[in-house]
Design a protein around this motif. Structure first.
Motif, PDB file in Angstrom:
ATOM      1  N   LEU A 117     -76.985 -12.280  26.575  1.00 56.64           N
ATOM      2  CA  LEU A 117     -75.759 -11.487  26.685  1.00 56.64           C
ATOM      3  C   LEU A 117     -74.640 -12.241  27.384  1.00 56.64           C
ATOM      4  N   LEU A 118     -74.979 -13.032  28.386  1.00 55.75           N
ATOM      5  CA  LEU A 118     -73.950 -13.852  29.024  1.00 55.75           C
ATOM      6  C   LEU A 118     -73.296 -14.776  28.007  1.00 55.75           C
ATOM      7  N   ALA A 119     -74.119 -15.400  27.166  1.00 51.65           N
ATOM      8  CA  ALA A 119     -73.578 -16.285  26.134  1.00 51.65           C
ATOM      9  C   ALA A 119     -72.754 -15.498  25.116  1.00 51.65           C
ATOM     10  N   LEU A 120     -73.243 -14.325  24.735  1.00 51.00           N
ATOM     11  CA  LEU A 120     -72.545 -13.496  23.762  1.00 51.00           C
ATOM     12  C   LEU A 120     -71.161 -13.089  24.259  1.00 51.00           C
ATOM     13  N   LEU A 121     -71.043 -12.821  25.552  1.00 49.14           N
ATOM     14  CA  LEU A 121     -69.770 -12.372  26.148  1.00 49.14           C
ATOM     15  C   LEU A 121     -68.920 -13.526  26.657  1.00 49.14           C
ATOM     16  N   GLY A 122     -69.288 -14.755  26.325  1.00 45.26           N
ATOM     17  CA  GLY A 122     -68.460 -15.904  26.710  1.00 45.26           C
ATOM     18  C   GLY A 122     -68.554 -16.291  28.163  1.00 45.26           C
ATOM     19  N   LEU A 123     -69.673 -15.987  28.814  1.00 50.98           N
ATOM     20  CA  LEU A 123     -69.923 -16.381  30.203  1.00 50.98           C
ATOM     21  C   LEU A 123     -70.998 -17.462  30.238  1.00 50.98           C
ATOM     22  N   ASP A 124     -71.019 -18.234  31.298  1.00 53.63           N
ATOM     23  CA  ASP A 124     -71.951 -19.361  31.414  1.00 53.63           C
ATOM     24  C   ASP A 124     -73.256 -18.890  32.058  1.00 53.63           C
ATOM     25  N   PRO A 125     -74.365 -18.890  31.313  1.00 51.45           N
ATOM     26  CA  PRO A 125     -75.634 -18.441  31.893  1.00 51.45           C
ATOM     27  C   PRO A 125     -76.084 -19.267  33.089  1.00 51.45           C
ATOM     28  N   GLU A 126     -75.677 -20.526  33.143  1.00 59.22           N
ATOM     29  CA  GLU A 126     -76.113 -21.397  34.224  1.00 59.22           C
ATOM     30  C   GLU A 126     -75.401 -21.091  35.537  1.00 59.22           C
ATOM     31  N   THR A 127     -74.102 -20.876  35.467  1.00 57.13           N
ATOM     32  CA  THR A 127     -73.315 -20.706  36.700  1.00 57.13           C
ATOM     33  C   THR A 127     -72.963 -19.246  36.991  1.00 57.13           C
ATOM     34  N   ASP A 128     -72.566 -18.498  35.969  1.00 55.16           N
ATOM     35  CA  ASP A 128     -72.093 -17.129  36.198  1.00 55.16           C
ATOM     36  C   ASP A 128     -73.210 -16.168  36.570  1.00 55.16           C
ATOM     37  N   ALA A 129     -74.422 -16.434  36.124  1.00 53.34           N
ATOM     38  CA  ALA A 129     -75.543 -15.519  36.403  1.00 53.34           C
ATOM     39  C   ALA A 129     -75.800 -15.369  37.894  1.00 53.34           C
ATOM     40  N   ARG A 130     -75.521 -16.425  38.669  1.00 53.87           N
ATOM     41  CA  ARG A 130     -75.814 -16.412  40.105  1.00 53.87           C
ATOM     42  C   ARG A 130     -74.650 -15.887  40.949  1.00 53.87           C
ATOM     43  N   LYS A 131     -73.521 -15.627  40.322  1.00 52.03           N
ATOM     44  CA  LYS A 131     -72.350 -15.158  41.063  1.00 52.03           C
ATOM     45  C   LYS A 131     -72.494 -13.678  41.420  1.00 52.03           C
ATOM     46  N   TYR A 132     -71.655 -13.264  42.380  1.00 50.21           N
ATOM     47  CA  TYR A 132     -71.560 -11.854  42.760  1.00 50.21           C
ATOM     48  C   TYR A 132     -70.243 -11.296  42.215  1.00 50.21           C
TER      49      TYR A 132
END
Length: 315
Positions: A117-132
């Motif tokens: 889903l992160l990839a589908l929505l144009g977010l970076d699974p590597e970096t954005d997943a760990r953000k708050y």
């Protein structure tokens, strides 16, 4: 998929939703549009039982929602709101994964879904997943909110003015994302907005509401061409209906296609197949030209759009 029969909601003596009937087909994007206080959000919240109806019946897949377990009902309905509703002390990954966790998905399946889903929505699974959430821009946070709504792979997606607080550029970007996601996932979606342009852009069918009632329920083109009342006519605007009609169609449906793609010298002004006819007309007027080339994703010229044909569309 969703059917409302004679549904009314009162708050004391005030009638927020007044005896409405509405059918939303499987895979359809139904947009509820109208001014503030017309009953749009109340209608949406009755579908997942966040608000009880006063009278009438709401069916999902032919079953009365009052007979369903409320938690099970909501877990099968993704829900995205304007303020995102993200848990501030949870990471993005944990926020997105909350419904799969409640559904008791195995950890690996849940984590794979978050990455997808992160990839589908144009977010970076590597970096954005760990953000708050506080580390995200408004547009990023809204994307996470949409990802969370989709995480449990629900059959129904409910969206209550999800892009209302965003700037125009970010809003446009997320609208394009919604169109792309809908083409891929084909979810039955109920979307609330007060913005008629957003409604026209996203909807398969639009339900125009006023004072708790549905005034017109039809396709975007039908509403533009045949508004059912003065209220609807004023809502869609009288002066630019032709341009709004052009915005509903893409260049690919009108262009004269070449028998074989051509590989011309780079051109300054051209169109993509996915551009709207409104964009095509704007570029033609700006460049004072009667026609423009249309390029595919590889940059090859695949056709031509002619201004004379284009103007007949809005007639």
């Amino acid at each position: 998929m969703i059917e409302l029969k004679g549904v009314t909601r009162r708050f004391g003596e005030a009638v927020a939703v007044d005896n409405i009937d509405l059918t939303i087909e499987t895979g359809e994007v139904c947009v509820l549009v109208g001014s503030s206080g017309c009953g749009k959000s109340t209608t949406l919240r009755m579908i997942n039982r966040l608000l009880p109806r006063t009278s009438g019946q709401i069916l999902v897949d032919g079953e009365d929602i009052n007979k369903a377990d409320p938690e099970a009902l909501r877990l099968n309905m993704g829900y995205a709101i304007q303020s995102t509703g993200l848990f501030p002390h949870w990471t993005v990954a944990r926020n997105i994964g909350v419904v799969p966790t409640l559904l008791k998905w195995p950890a690996q399946k849940r984590d794979e879904r978050v990455t997808e889903l992160l990839a589908l929505l144009g977010l970076d699974p590597e970096t954005d997943a760990r953000k708050y959430p506080h580390q995200l821009s408004g547009g990023q946070a809204q994307r996470v909110g949409v990802a969370r709504a989709l995480a449990g792979d629900p059959n129904i997606l409910l969206m209550d003015e999800p892009f209302g607080a965003l700037d125009a550029i970010t809003r446009e970007s997320l609208q394009q994302e919604m169109l792309r996601i809908q083409r891929q996932l084909n979810k039955t979606t109920v979307f609330v907005t007060h913005d008629i342009d957003e409604a026209l852009k996203l909807a398969s069918r639009i339900a125009v509401m006023d004072q708790g009632r549905i005034i017109q329920h039809d396709t975007p083109e039908a509403i533009l061409r045949r508004p059912a009342s003065a209220f609807v006519e004023n809502l869609i605007g009288k002066g630019d209906r032709g341009l709004k009609l052009l915005a509903l169609r893409t260049v690919s449906g009108l262009m004269e296609r070449h028998p074989e793609p051509r590989h011309p010298e780079p051109v300054t002004d051209s169109l993509n197949e996915s551009d709207s006819l409104r964009i095509a007309l704007s570029l033609m007027l700006w460049n004072n030209t009667e026609k423009l080339p249309v390029l595919d994703a590889s940059g090859a010229e695949v056709g031509i759009v002619n201004r004379e044909q284009l103007l007949k569309v809005g007639a």
